[in-house]
Design a protein around this motif. Sequence first.
Motif, PDB file in Angstrom:
ATOM      1  N   LEU A   5     -16.211  10.922  -4.799  1.00 19.09           N
ATOM      2  CA  LEU A   5     -17.540  11.344  -4.345  1.00 19.09           C
ATOM      3  C   LEU A   5     -17.580  12.831  -4.038  1.00 19.09           C
ATOM      4  CD1 LEU A   5     -18.511   8.393  -1.940  1.00 19.09           C
ATOM      5  CD2 LEU A   5     -19.439   8.888  -4.209  1.00 19.09           C
ATOM      6  N   SER A   6     -16.566  13.317  -3.262  1.00 24.34           N
ATOM      7  CA  SER A   6     -16.595  14.716  -2.844  1.00 24.34           C
ATOM      8  C   SER A   6     -15.810  15.636  -3.764  1.00 24.34           C
ATOM      9  CB  SER A   6     -16.041  14.845  -1.420  1.00 24.34           C
ATOM     10  OG  SER A   6     -14.685  14.445  -1.375  1.00 24.34           O
ATOM     11  N   GLY A   7     -14.888  15.063  -4.541  1.00 26.79           N
ATOM     12  CA  GLY A   7     -14.067  15.885  -5.425  1.00 26.79           C
ATOM     13  C   GLY A   7     -12.958  16.617  -4.702  1.00 26.79           C
ATOM     14  N   GLU A   8     -12.761  16.255  -3.442  1.00 27.03           N
ATOM     15  CA  GLU A   8     -11.713  16.897  -2.647  1.00 27.03           C
ATOM     16  C   GLU A   8     -10.670  15.858  -2.247  1.00 27.03           C
ATOM     17  OE1 GLU A   8     -13.486  18.849   0.631  1.00 27.03           O
ATOM     18  OE2 GLU A   8     -14.713  20.200  -0.602  1.00 27.03           O
ATOM     19  N   ALA A   9      -9.552  16.382  -1.769  1.00 22.03           N
ATOM     20  CA  ALA A   9      -8.478  15.490  -1.355  1.00 22.03           C
ATOM     21  C   ALA A   9      -8.914  14.735  -0.099  1.00 22.03           C
ATOM     22  CB  ALA A   9      -7.202  16.285  -1.081  1.00 22.03           C
ATOM     23  N   PRO A  10      -8.860  13.400  -0.104  1.00 24.40           N
ATOM     24  CA  PRO A  10      -9.319  12.611   1.047  1.00 24.40           C
ATOM     25  C   PRO A  10      -8.289  12.635   2.164  1.00 24.40           C
ATOM     26  CG  PRO A  10      -8.543  11.143  -0.665  1.00 24.40           C
ATOM     27  CD  PRO A  10      -8.486  12.519  -1.255  1.00 24.40           C
ATOM     28  N   GLN A  11      -8.802  12.641   3.417  1.00 21.82           N
ATOM     29  CA  GLN A  11      -7.919  12.554   4.574  1.00 21.82           C
ATOM     30  C   GLN A  11      -7.602  11.103   4.909  1.00 21.82           C
ATOM     31  OE1 GLN A  11      -9.572  14.763   7.833  1.00 21.82           O
ATOM     32  NE2 GLN A  11      -9.212  16.760   6.842  1.00 21.82           N
ATOM     33  N   GLU A  12      -8.553  10.178   4.658  1.00 20.33           N
ATOM     34  CA  GLU A  12      -8.316   8.745   4.825  1.00 20.33           C
ATOM     35  C   GLU A  12      -8.666   8.080   3.498  1.00 20.33           C
ATOM     36  OE1 GLU A  12      -9.299   6.864   8.812  1.00 20.33           O
ATOM     37  OE2 GLU A  12     -10.678   8.582   8.792  1.00 20.33           O
ATOM     38  N   PRO A  13      -7.744   8.088   2.565  1.00 20.20           N
ATOM     39  CA  PRO A  13      -8.073   7.581   1.225  1.00 20.20           C
ATOM     40  C   PRO A  13      -8.141   6.051   1.205  1.00 20.20           C
ATOM     41  CG  PRO A  13      -5.785   8.235   1.327  1.00 20.20           C
ATOM     42  CD  PRO A  13      -6.377   8.622   2.636  1.00 20.20           C
ATOM     43  N   VAL A  14      -9.094   5.531   0.457  1.00 22.42           N
ATOM     44  CA  VAL A  14      -9.210   4.104   0.170  1.00 22.42           C
ATOM     45  C   VAL A  14      -9.497   3.962  -1.310  1.00 22.42           C
ATOM     46  CG1 VAL A  14      -9.999   3.447   2.479  1.00 22.42           C
ATOM     47  CG2 VAL A  14     -11.681   4.114   0.746  1.00 22.42           C
ATOM     48  N   VAL A  15      -9.156   2.780  -1.853  1.00 25.29           N
ATOM     49  CA  VAL A  15      -9.364   2.541  -3.273  1.00 25.29           C
ATOM     50  C   VAL A  15     -10.242   1.297  -3.441  1.00 25.29           C
ATOM     51  CG1 VAL A  15      -7.283   1.140  -3.501  1.00 25.29           C
ATOM     52  CG2 VAL A  15      -8.256   2.286  -5.514  1.00 25.29           C
ATOM     53  N   SER A  16     -11.129   1.336  -4.407  1.00 24.21           N
ATOM     54  CA  SER A  16     -12.020   0.208  -4.693  1.00 24.21           C
ATOM     55  C   SER A  16     -11.306  -0.796  -5.582  1.00 24.21           C
ATOM     56  CB  SER A  16     -13.294   0.703  -5.389  1.00 24.21           C
ATOM     57  OG  SER A  16     -14.043  -0.382  -5.872  1.00 24.21           O
ATOM     58  N   LYS A  17     -11.392  -2.099  -5.198  1.00 30.13           N
ATOM     59  CA  LYS A  17     -10.787  -3.142  -6.023  1.00 30.13           C
ATOM     60  C   LYS A  17     -11.522  -3.308  -7.348  1.00 30.13           C
ATOM     61  CE  LYS A  17      -9.291  -6.007  -2.083  1.00 30.13           C
ATOM     62  NZ  LYS A  17      -9.420  -7.326  -1.446  1.00 30.13           N
ATOM     63  N   LEU A  18     -12.795  -2.908  -7.368  1.00 21.39           N
ATOM     64  CA  LEU A  18     -13.606  -3.144  -8.562  1.00 21.39           C
ATOM     65  C   LEU A  18     -13.398  -2.069  -9.607  1.00 21.39           C
ATOM     66  CD1 LEU A  18     -16.934  -4.270  -6.848  1.00 21.39           C
ATOM     67  CD2 LEU A  18     -15.027  -5.674  -7.639  1.00 21.39           C
ATOM     68  N   SER A  19     -13.476  -0.803  -9.182  1.00 19.62           N
ATOM     69  CA  SER A  19     -13.369   0.287 -10.165  1.00 19.62           C
ATOM     70  C   SER A  19     -12.023   0.985 -10.135  1.00 19.62           C
ATOM     71  CB  SER A  19     -14.477   1.313  -9.916  1.00 19.62           C
ATOM     72  OG  SER A  19     -14.329   1.902  -8.632  1.00 19.62           O
ATOM     73  N   GLY A  20     -11.224   0.794  -9.071  1.00 24.78           N
ATOM     74  CA  GLY A  20      -9.939   1.463  -8.955  1.00 24.78           C
ATOM     75  C   GLY A  20     -10.057   2.915  -8.564  1.00 24.78           C
ATOM     76  N   ALA A  21     -11.247   3.407  -8.247  1.00 28.33           N
ATOM     77  CA  ALA A  21     -11.463   4.795  -7.875  1.00 28.33           C
ATOM     78  C   ALA A  21     -11.065   5.008  -6.432  1.00 28.33           C
ATOM     79  CB  ALA A  21     -12.914   5.198  -8.104  1.00 28.33           C
ATOM     80  N   VAL A  22     -10.644   6.258  -6.120  1.00 32.72           N
ATOM     81  CA  VAL A  22     -10.230   6.645  -4.776  1.00 32.72           C
ATOM     82  C   VAL A  22     -11.413   7.333  -4.101  1.00 32.72           C
ATOM     83  CG1 VAL A  22      -8.629   8.024  -3.395  1.00 32.72           C
ATOM     84  CG2 VAL A  22      -7.819   6.845  -5.455  1.00 32.72           C
ATOM     85  N   PHE A  23     -11.572   7.039  -2.817  1.00 25.22           N
ATOM     86  CA  PHE A  23     -12.699   7.628  -2.066  1.00 25.22           C
ATOM     87  C   PHE A  23     -12.212   8.030  -0.691  1.00 25.22           C
ATOM     88  CE2 PHE A  23     -14.477   4.324  -4.834  1.00 25.22           C
ATOM     89  CZ  PHE A  23     -15.407   5.054  -5.575  1.00 25.22           C
ATOM     90  N   GLU A  24     -12.965   8.981  -0.087  1.00 27.92           N
ATOM     91  CA  GLU A  24     -12.820   9.278   1.328  1.00 27.92           C
ATOM     92  C   GLU A  24     -13.452   8.108   2.087  1.00 27.92           C
ATOM     93  OE1 GLU A  24     -11.633  10.572   4.531  1.00 27.92           O
ATOM     94  OE2 GLU A  24     -11.508  12.270   3.112  1.00 27.92           O
ATOM     95  N   LYS A  25     -12.743   7.559   3.060  1.00 29.89           N
ATOM     96  CA  LYS A  25     -13.187   6.330   3.717  1.00 29.89           C
ATOM     97  C   LYS A  25     -14.564   6.469   4.352  1.00 29.89           C
ATOM     98  CE  LYS A  25     -11.785   2.919   7.165  1.00 29.89           C
ATOM     99  NZ  LYS A  25     -10.793   2.529   8.181  1.00 29.89           N
TER     100      LYS A  25
END
Length: 476
Positions: A5-25
Amino acid sequence: MLCALSGEAPQEPVVSKLSGAVFEKRLIEKYIEENGKDPVSGEDLTLDDLLVIRSPSVVRPRPPTLSSIPAMLAAFQNEWDAVALETYSIRQDLNRVREELATALYQHDAAVRVIARLMKERDEARDALSKVTVSAGSAGAGDAMTLDPESLPEDLVAKVDEFHARLSKTRKKRTIPQGTATAEDVASFAVSATNSLPVPQATTVSVSEGYAAVGGLQGDVAIYSIDSDTVERSLQVNEPVTNSIWDGTRVYFATSKGSVKVFENGSEIASFSDHAGPVTGLSIHPSKEILASIGSDKSFVFYDLVNLRRVRRVFTNSVFTTCAFHPDGHLFVCGTNSGEITAYFTTTGLEGASFTLGAPVQAIAFSENGYWFAATGKGQTTVTIFDLRKSGDAAQAKVLDTGSAVQSLAWDESQQFLATGGPSGVTVQHYNKSAKSWSEPLRAAVSAIDVQWTANANKLVAVNGDGVISVLTAKE
């Protein structure tokens, strides 16, 4: 690893089971709360579908694009362009909402105009219906003839003709009944009883065989014993009472809600709702088989009292205020708010003669001689005696000045005494047949909105607007 979403390194990373994408929590939680979908795949996504990624803390480096003044100015320019584009979009949305609002207001205004036009057309149709007339050249009068869509039943026509023939033959030979009060008796009248009845805003009194029925605007009726000076019972009409007639075992009430109610032995046995406005007057035919009612809807109605049904309704072009049957029953006379007094033939409902009073007619009373009737107008202090045998100004046989406003009239059966009632008091006008002269034997300071004689003119009953009834009798 960068946030999708932000294009930056997440401080609290989570991953979606559906798409496998990493997001900031915090970002993905807010997105799920607002949209409920995976921002990458578009599938429905819940917080349970996120997996926390355990990784060592990462020190976020300064973005290389903001390491120099020209790069920062470029970033500011991009932000300004985005704000300008968003402002333009907001203005477009505002103009679209304004157009929708203007359309809605126009449609509302058009609907209001249509409703107003339809209501006007409805009122005009009602007014036209109440003025339905048929032009007819009758005996050179050139007046409009009343349209009568309902014919009086043949049995009632025969009854009216029979009573007219019988009563008119005996009227000239009629003598004063024995026991009738004399002028000296009436001159000595004084209040013998007075009682405050539980009828606030009283409007009418009717008398029969030693009893009086007093009705008022709150729908209450008190049955008062004249002889014992007591209230024996009460009736509930449940509508404002404007007029009443007591005949035998029945009492008839007119109401301001357009009803005519019939009570017998204290119980309501019939109710008619044929008037579109207040019923302003009642009168009963000498045969006791026909009741007439008039109303502000410019119509009069006849009822068959044997079968308790309506038998005729006649529309005219006048608002009626008071009415009375001729003592022979062949004429039905009505007063109007324009000051005209019109006589209609009972059998046909057609206009027979008219008289002018000059003010809204307040009350009408017939003399038992058959050719005189008394009338008074609203606010007038005079009572005009009309002669049915004449027309025009010649029809005014006598004008009696009482000195105060007159609200009600009552002629006794001996045709000698004409009682008047008003807020300032009661008077009795006496006609001496042998001398052909009028006199005033009685003037009493008894306020009255309605007055009635008892049998043989032995007592005069008066009621005022507060429900106080007074009985005047000769002094012993």
